[in-house]
Design a protein around this motif. Structure first.
Motif, PDB file in Angstrom:
ATOM      1  N   ALA A  48     -13.119   3.154  18.503  1.00 25.76           N
ATOM      2  CA  ALA A  48     -11.689   3.427  18.573  1.00 25.76           C
ATOM      3  C   ALA A  48     -10.982   2.452  19.512  1.00 25.76           C
ATOM      4  CB  ALA A  48     -11.457   4.864  19.026  1.00 25.76           C
ATOM      5  N   THR A  49     -11.622   2.123  20.639  1.00 27.22           N
ATOM      6  CA  THR A  49     -11.006   1.196  21.583  1.00 27.22           C
ATOM      7  C   THR A  49     -10.952  -0.215  21.003  1.00 27.22           C
ATOM      8  OG1 THR A  49     -11.925   2.541  23.371  1.00 27.22           O
ATOM      9  CG2 THR A  49     -11.040   0.399  23.966  1.00 27.22           C
ATOM     10  N   LYS A  50     -11.972  -0.587  20.257  1.00 27.56           N
ATOM     11  CA  LYS A  50     -11.949  -1.901  19.609  1.00 27.56           C
ATOM     12  C   LYS A  50     -10.846  -1.966  18.552  1.00 27.56           C
ATOM     13  CE  LYS A  50     -16.813  -2.960  20.487  1.00 27.56           C
ATOM     14  NZ  LYS A  50     -18.140  -3.242  19.901  1.00 27.56           N
ATOM     15  N   GLU A  51     -10.596  -0.849  17.868  1.00 29.76           N
ATOM     16  CA  GLU A  51      -9.490  -0.809  16.907  1.00 29.76           C
ATOM     17  C   GLU A  51      -8.150  -1.017  17.610  1.00 29.76           C
ATOM     18  OE1 GLU A  51      -9.882   2.875  14.866  1.00 29.76           O
ATOM     19  OE2 GLU A  51     -11.516   2.177  13.583  1.00 29.76           O
ATOM     20  N   PHE A 217      -3.796  12.385  23.212  1.00 27.11           N
ATOM     21  CA  PHE A 217      -3.059  12.539  21.950  1.00 27.11           C
ATOM     22  C   PHE A 217      -3.077  11.264  21.104  1.00 27.11           C
ATOM     23  CE2 PHE A 217       0.276  11.765  25.248  1.00 27.11           C
ATOM     24  CZ  PHE A 217       0.806  10.564  24.788  1.00 27.11           C
ATOM     25  N   PHE A 218      -3.504  10.129  21.667  1.00 25.08           N
ATOM     26  CA  PHE A 218      -3.663   8.906  20.878  1.00 25.08           C
ATOM     27  C   PHE A 218      -4.999   8.860  20.135  1.00 25.08           C
ATOM     28  CE2 PHE A 218      -0.455   6.824  23.710  1.00 25.08           C
ATOM     29  CZ  PHE A 218       0.314   6.200  22.740  1.00 25.08           C
ATOM     30  N   ALA A 219      -5.946   9.720  20.479  1.00 29.13           N
ATOM     31  CA  ALA A 219      -7.326   9.610  19.990  1.00 29.13           C
ATOM     32  C   ALA A 219      -7.439  10.112  18.555  1.00 29.13           C
ATOM     33  CB  ALA A 219      -8.268  10.387  20.911  1.00 29.13           C
ATOM     34  N   VAL A 220      -7.500   9.186  17.603  1.00 31.66           N
ATOM     35  CA  VAL A 220      -7.460   9.541  16.185  1.00 31.66           C
ATOM     36  C   VAL A 220      -8.693  10.318  15.741  1.00 31.66           C
ATOM     37  CG1 VAL A 220      -5.969   7.605  15.606  1.00 31.66           C
ATOM     38  CG2 VAL A 220      -8.447   7.304  15.519  1.00 31.66           C
ATOM     39  N   ASP A 221      -9.776  10.244  16.487  1.00 35.34           N
ATOM     40  CA  ASP A 221     -11.019  10.908  16.077  1.00 35.34           C
ATOM     41  C   ASP A 221     -11.253  12.223  16.817  1.00 35.34           C
ATOM     42  OD1 ASP A 221     -11.340   9.662  18.518  1.00 35.34           O
ATOM     43  OD2 ASP A 221     -13.326   8.817  18.071  1.00 35.34           O
ATOM     44  N   ARG A 222     -10.192  12.797  17.404  1.00 37.30           N
ATOM     45  CA  ARG A 222     -10.338  14.044  18.151  1.00 37.30           C
ATOM     46  C   ARG A 222      -9.308  15.072  17.692  1.00 37.30           C
ATOM     47  NH1 ARG A 222     -11.417  12.856  24.513  1.00 37.30           N
ATOM     48  NH2 ARG A 222     -13.049  11.299  24.311  1.00 37.30           N
ATOM     49  N   SER A 224      -7.435  16.616  19.531  1.00 40.82           N
ATOM     50  CA  SER A 224      -6.257  16.466  20.391  1.00 40.82           C
ATOM     51  C   SER A 224      -5.227  15.495  19.812  1.00 40.82           C
ATOM     52  CB  SER A 224      -6.685  15.974  21.775  1.00 40.82           C
ATOM     53  OG  SER A 224      -7.383  14.740  21.666  1.00 40.82           O
ATOM     54  N   TYR A 225      -5.591  14.780  18.760  1.00 40.68           N
ATOM     55  CA  TYR A 225      -4.702  13.778  18.170  1.00 40.68           C
ATOM     56  C   TYR A 225      -3.411  14.416  17.675  1.00 40.68           C
ATOM     57  CZ  TYR A 225      -3.249  10.004  14.942  1.00 40.68           C
ATOM     58  OH  TYR A 225      -2.567   9.014  14.272  1.00 40.68           O
ATOM     59  N   ARG A 226      -2.288  13.791  18.028  1.00 40.38           N
ATOM     60  CA  ARG A 226      -0.969  14.235  17.585  1.00 40.38           C
ATOM     61  C   ARG A 226      -0.295  13.050  16.903  1.00 40.38           C
ATOM     62  NH1 ARG A 226      -3.363  18.024  18.457  1.00 40.38           N
ATOM     63  NH2 ARG A 226      -2.900  19.849  19.743  1.00 40.38           N
ATOM     64  N   PRO A 227      -0.369  12.993  15.567  1.00 40.70           N
ATOM     65  CA  PRO A 227       0.094  11.793  14.849  1.00 40.70           C
ATOM     66  C   PRO A 227       1.524  11.378  15.168  1.00 40.70           C
ATOM     67  CG  PRO A 227      -1.131  13.239  13.371  1.00 40.70           C
ATOM     68  CD  PRO A 227      -0.950  13.996  14.655  1.00 40.70           C
ATOM     69  N   GLN A 228       2.456  12.319  15.135  1.00 41.18           N
ATOM     70  CA  GLN A 228       3.855  11.957  15.373  1.00 41.18           C
ATOM     71  C   GLN A 228       4.048  11.431  16.791  1.00 41.18           C
ATOM     72  OE1 GLN A 228       6.649  15.002  14.294  1.00 41.18           O
ATOM     73  NE2 GLN A 228       8.395  13.962  15.237  1.00 41.18           N
TER      74      GLN A 228
END
Length: 247
Positions: A48-51, A217-222, A224-228
């Motif tokens: 995710a960090t490399k992305e 909230f930035f973590a797309v694989d968790r 806790s992710y909040r897209p908006q």
């Protein structure tokens, strides 16, 4: 418009002259380009960090993410490397500053560089982004929900972390802070304490706290992710770096 990117694993010189692993991505254009040091979260130097590092390259920046756990577990799986680092007490603050300094030196040494470098960090990396900005000559810093800039960790926290408020007067650059209203580390009270210190020392900063969002909230694989919220946060980061690192 030419939009090719180069992304690769490199070795750079970090704290005390140590050779450390890093992941870098940059646009294949003549420049000039600003540089971004991406500071990974406590779970480690991961996909995710490399992305995220590649995203900055796609946006026109040269970016590099140093593997802060290179010494503890070279070549290890991110989870194993993070566990090994935690078992040894985490990343010492002085070593972090030295590794970020090496990453910034690498970015400024690129033929396409404009000499302007910023940092961004997530979770523990948010705290470390603030620490780097109070210790090095930078042009911008972003703190994404960095815990223990203000306030101390609970007794069962896996690594020691001292608060950094006493360094606020040394902040070298504008600071962007992105936080969740439902986060506990940092809590809204702790971000308010940091804001008070920044105001007292007449530092340039902007903070945004998002309702309905907690930690990561930035973590797309968790979960806790909040897209908006993440989309809005990315917009603020790119606007901030555009103002302070471009040119």
């Amino acid at each position: 418009m030419y939009d090719a990117l180069l992304a690769e694993t490199i070795t750079l010189t970090g704290h005390d002259g140590d050779a450390i692993e890093a992941y870098t991505a940059r646009p294949l254009t003549p420049g000039p380009t600003g540089g971004v040091v991406v500071i990974h979260h406590m779970p480690g130097y991961d996909r995710a960090t490399k992305e995220i590092t590649r995203r900055f390259a796609a946006e026109g920046y040269a970016a590099v993410c140093p593997n802060l756990y290179s010494r503890e577990a070279p070549g290890a799986d991110p989870d194993d490397a993070a566990a090994a680092a935690r078992a040894r007490g985490g990343v010492p603050d002085a070593r972090l500053v030295g590794d970020v300094a090496g990453a910034a030196r690498h970015l400024r040494g690129l033929s396409s560089a404009n000499g302007r470098v910023g940092t961004i960090g997530y979770c523990s990396g948010g705290r470390q982004s603030f620490l780097a900005a109070c210790s090095l000559d930078l042009q911008a810093a972003v703190d994404c929900y960095g815990a223990f800039v203000a306030g101390r960790p609970p007794h069962d926290f896996p690594v020691p972390a001292e608060p950094l408020l006493h360094l606020t007067e040394n902040l070298s650059c504008p600071l962007l802070g992105l936080f969740g209203a439902e986060d506990q580390h940092p809590s809204p009270a702790e971000t308010a304490e940091l804001e008070e210190a920044l105001t007292a020392h007449r530092k340039t900063y902007e903070f945004h706290t998002y309702d309905g969002a907690g930690h990561a909230f930035f973590a797309v694989d968790r979960s806790s992710y909040r897209p908006q919220t993440a989309v809005e946060g990315w917009g603020r980061v790119l606007d901030f770096f555009g103002r302070h690192l471009a040119g």
